[in-house]
Write a protein that holds these residues in place. Structure first.
Motif, PDB file in Angstrom:
ATOM      1  N   SER A  72       0.838  -1.194   0.000  1.00 37.22           N
ATOM      2  CA  SER A  72       0.000   0.000   0.000  1.00 37.22           C
ATOM      3  C   SER A  72       0.872   1.244   0.000  1.00 37.22           C
ATOM      4  O   SER A  72       1.926   1.301   0.621  1.00 37.22           O
ATOM      5  N   THR A  74      -0.141   4.097   1.219  1.00 38.48           N
ATOM      6  CA  THR A  74      -0.453   4.860   2.424  1.00 38.48           C
ATOM      7  C   THR A  74      -0.685   3.914   3.593  1.00 38.48           C
ATOM      8  O   THR A  74      -1.137   2.783   3.418  1.00 38.48           O
ATOM      9  N   THR A  75      -0.377   4.390   4.779  1.00 35.41           N
ATOM     10  CA  THR A  75      -0.644   3.687   6.023  1.00 35.41           C
ATOM     11  C   THR A  75      -1.753   4.429   6.749  1.00 35.41           C
ATOM     12  O   THR A  75      -1.589   5.598   7.126  1.00 35.41           O
ATOM     13  N   THR A  76      -2.900   3.777   6.933  1.00 31.98           N
ATOM     14  CA  THR A  76      -4.072   4.401   7.541  1.00 31.98           C
ATOM     15  C   THR A  76      -4.169   3.991   9.001  1.00 31.98           C
ATOM     16  O   THR A  76      -4.098   2.807   9.325  1.00 31.98           O
ATOM     17  N   ARG A  97       3.522   6.898   2.100  1.00 33.30           N
ATOM     18  CA  ARG A  97       4.802   6.230   2.317  1.00 33.30           C
ATOM     19  C   ARG A  97       5.971   7.197   2.144  1.00 33.30           C
ATOM     20  O   ARG A  97       7.003   7.087   2.818  1.00 33.30           O
ATOM     21  N   LEU A 434       5.538   0.189  12.912  1.00 34.69           N
ATOM     22  CA  LEU A 434       5.251   0.256  11.482  1.00 34.69           C
ATOM     23  C   LEU A 434       5.269  -1.151  10.887  1.00 34.69           C
ATOM     24  O   LEU A 434       6.156  -1.956  11.198  1.00 34.69           O
ATOM     25  N   PRO A 435       4.308  -1.490  10.011  1.00 33.73           N
ATOM     26  CA  PRO A 435       4.302  -2.840   9.427  1.00 33.73           C
ATOM     27  C   PRO A 435       5.491  -3.083   8.514  1.00 33.73           C
ATOM     28  O   PRO A 435       5.954  -4.209   8.383  1.00 33.73           O
ATOM     29  N   SER A 436       6.011  -2.048   7.858  1.00 29.14           N
ATOM     30  CA  SER A 436       7.129  -2.226   6.933  1.00 29.14           C
ATOM     31  C   SER A 436       8.478  -2.205   7.628  1.00 29.14           C
ATOM     32  O   SER A 436       9.453  -2.725   7.103  1.00 29.14           O
ATOM     33  N   ILE A 500      -3.499   0.353  13.456  1.00 29.98           N
ATOM     34  CA  ILE A 500      -3.255   0.456  12.023  1.00 29.98           C
ATOM     35  C   ILE A 500      -4.299  -0.377  11.286  1.00 29.98           C
ATOM     36  O   ILE A 500      -4.487  -1.554  11.589  1.00 29.98           O
ATOM     37  N   THR A 502      -5.311  -2.598   8.788  1.00 29.56           N
ATOM     38  CA  THR A 502      -4.713  -3.560   7.860  1.00 29.56           C
ATOM     39  C   THR A 502      -5.749  -4.505   7.266  1.00 29.56           C
ATOM     40  O   THR A 502      -5.380  -5.490   6.621  1.00 29.56           O
TER      41      THR A 502
END
Length: 531
Positions: A72, A74-76, A97, A434-436, A500, A502
């Motif tokens: 993605s 963007t991170t919402t 991002r 953060l997931p990344s 977050i 997801t």
């Protein structure tokens, strides 16, 4: 006669097929088996999750599952705040991002990334309780469902339960955005629902916690901690703490004449789900509870050494205000009014937290994950979030008191504060990895002036400050992290939670429903033809 009926039936079949095609929308995907397609045609068609290739109007298009697998842009984040004005406010923050990359790796950022900013959008806003909201809790996310449970506690003795969607909202092309006075867009989600209210306590709710998706723990000023099963919201057990004996009226006492201040201030569950620590009003001690049997496991009194290290004066109440376990369950922290003490697994004090200049502490959390297990974050009255390393201590050169045997934790840095132009007290905050990137964290803070802020703390800031020892004699700490965005709620925030988003977007779920409907329809048509 039988041959004529067969011919009439064959003539009417194409007419029925044409009529059904007119009723179907033009964008309805048609499922075609890959085995029946020619070799040159099946190579260009994408494969869906169920093993079928998708073809829309004779042209191969990208499936919804392929879109979900792409990273993605963007991170919402879904943010929920409670306030003194009885308002439960939910809003989302979309972080591009490029915005995170620019602050995390400034060398790799380009000039086009400088225009990136956080986009806020209101989700819900309503009066949830009859009096001030004091605490919030979110259930752990699950890969099986795209829903999460929210519990809110108030001074009206009620616990409201809601079901929130973890799918990020998608902008609607057919409906224009609703106009607002403050310029923030409104995104309503029909999947956010209210489940009901729980009346398990007879006094103000003080703390809520979901150890798992199937259990909810709640504490109140009636000196009880209730364990509720979320399947049918039935109370399974009630832990009762004794009412303390009157020992004079401490400063700040709000109890009625002739009564004693009582109630659970806060509790924390060990990661093993077998042990719990609680602190209460009017008690200079903390209580250990065995969650397997539901009985008391022990009482640990705060000695003079602990009270002095916690900043409690002669006329202070000496009661613990907050308590929290670290991610590994090797230590826990008990926060007093102006300081905190770190205890080991053996319940012996090993370090203390004393912010300079002296100010009140409102909330404390350990950094989640195993990358930085011994870093503690604390919010203060003057708008700072102090970061301490509990595994290393530094002596204070200014004080030479022989009674000061508990060392001080190393100060790594601070977020916000008067140095950054922020003076309003940070009432509550949450930390999101953060997931990344597992080594970077998002701090979502809620202040009493109604401002919700999002900060980015990267591992580079923590590594650089860990190597450099910060002197405790100075009144200023090094500024770490970056402020990404600020949102004004217009209400005095008392508690905050965030997660977050997801989950799967609604558009992808609708496409999958259409696919399932087409499969069921084709199977029913085959069954009717066979009949």
């Amino acid at each position: 006669m039988g041959k004529r009926k067969r011919d009439v039936a064959d003539e009417t079949r194409p007419v029925t097929a044409v009529k059904s095609r007119k009723e179907q929308p033009a964008s309805t995907p048609k499922l075609v088996s890959r085995e029946k397609l020619p070799a040159n045609k099946s190579k260009n068609l994408p494969v869906a999750a169920n093993g079928f290739a998708m073809e829309v109007n004779g042209k191969a298009k990208e499936t919804a599952t392929d879109t979900a697998d792409k990273p993605s842009e963007t991170t919402t984040i879904q943010i929920i705040t409670g306030s003194y004005e009885r308002v439960l406010h939910g809003f989302t923050a979309a972080l591009p991002r490029t915005l995170i990359t620019r602050h995390g790796n400034p060398d790799e950022a380009s000039k086009e990334d400088e225009d990136a900013k956080v986009n806020f959008s209101d989700t819900f806003l309503f009066n949830a309780h009859a009096s001030a909201i004091r605490c919030l809790a979110l259930s752990p996310p699950s890969d099986e469902t795209s829903k999460i449970t929210l519990a809110t506690g108030s001074t009206d003795e009620r616990i409201n339960v809601y079901s929130l969607s973890t799918a990020p909202p998608l902008p609607s092309k057919s409906k224009p955005p609703l106009p607002t006075l403050h310029g923030t867009s409104i995104t309503q989600n029909s999947k956010n629902k209210e489940l009901g209210s729980l009346l398990h306590h007879s006094s103000s709710i003080t703390a809520l916690y979901f150890p798992t998706r199937s259990k909810l723990l709640s504490s109140a000023e009636d000196s009880t901690i209730t364990i509720t099963r979320t399947r049918d919201w039935t109370p399974l057990s009630t832990i009762k703490a004794p009412i303390p004996k009157p020992q004079g009226r401490p400063s700040g006492d709000t109890a009625a004449p002739g009564e004693v201040p009582a109630g659970i201030n806060d509790f924390a569950v060990h990661p093993s789900m077998k042990l719990m620590v609680s602190v209460g009003k009017g008690e200079k001690c903390m209580r250990l509870w065995n969650l397997v049997t539901g009985k008391k496991a022990g009482v640990l009194n705060f000695g003079k050494e602990v009270l002095v290290a916690g900043g409690e004066g002669r006329f202070g109440s000496g009661e613990g205000r907050r308590v929290a376990w670290d991610a590994e369950g090797e230590e826990f922290v008990v926060a007093f009014e102006r300081g905190a003490v770190i205890f080991g697994i053996d319940s012996k004090p090993k370090a203390k937290v004393m912010p300079t200049p002296r100010t009140k502490l409102h909330q404390m959390h350990y950094l989640p994950g195993s990358s930085h297990p011994n870093i503690l974050a604390a919010s203060t009255e003057d708008g700072r979030i102090m970061l301490y390393e509990t595994s290393s201590t530094t002596p204070c050169p200014e004080k030479h008191d022989k009674q000061e045997d508990i060392p001080t934790c190393t100060l790594l840095g601070q977020l916000g504060g008067p140095a950054a132009g922020i003076t309003g007290r940070v009432k509550d905050f949450s930390i999101l990895p953060l997931p990344s990137d597992d080594a970077s964290f998002l701090f979502v803070t809620g202040s009493s002036d109604g401002s919700g802020r999002i900060w980015l703390l990267s591992a580079v800031d923590l590594q650089s400050n860990t190597k450099q020892s910060q002197p405790q004699s100075g009144f200023t700490a090094k500024q770490v992290g970056k402020l990404l965005g600020t949102y004004s709620t217009g209400n005095r925030i008392t508690c905050l939670e965030s997660f977050i988003m997801t989950g799967k977007p609604d558009k992808l779920e609708d496409v999958e429903r259409e696919k399932e409907g087409d499969v069921n329809k084709s199977s029913s048509d085959e069954g009717s033809d066979s009949e």
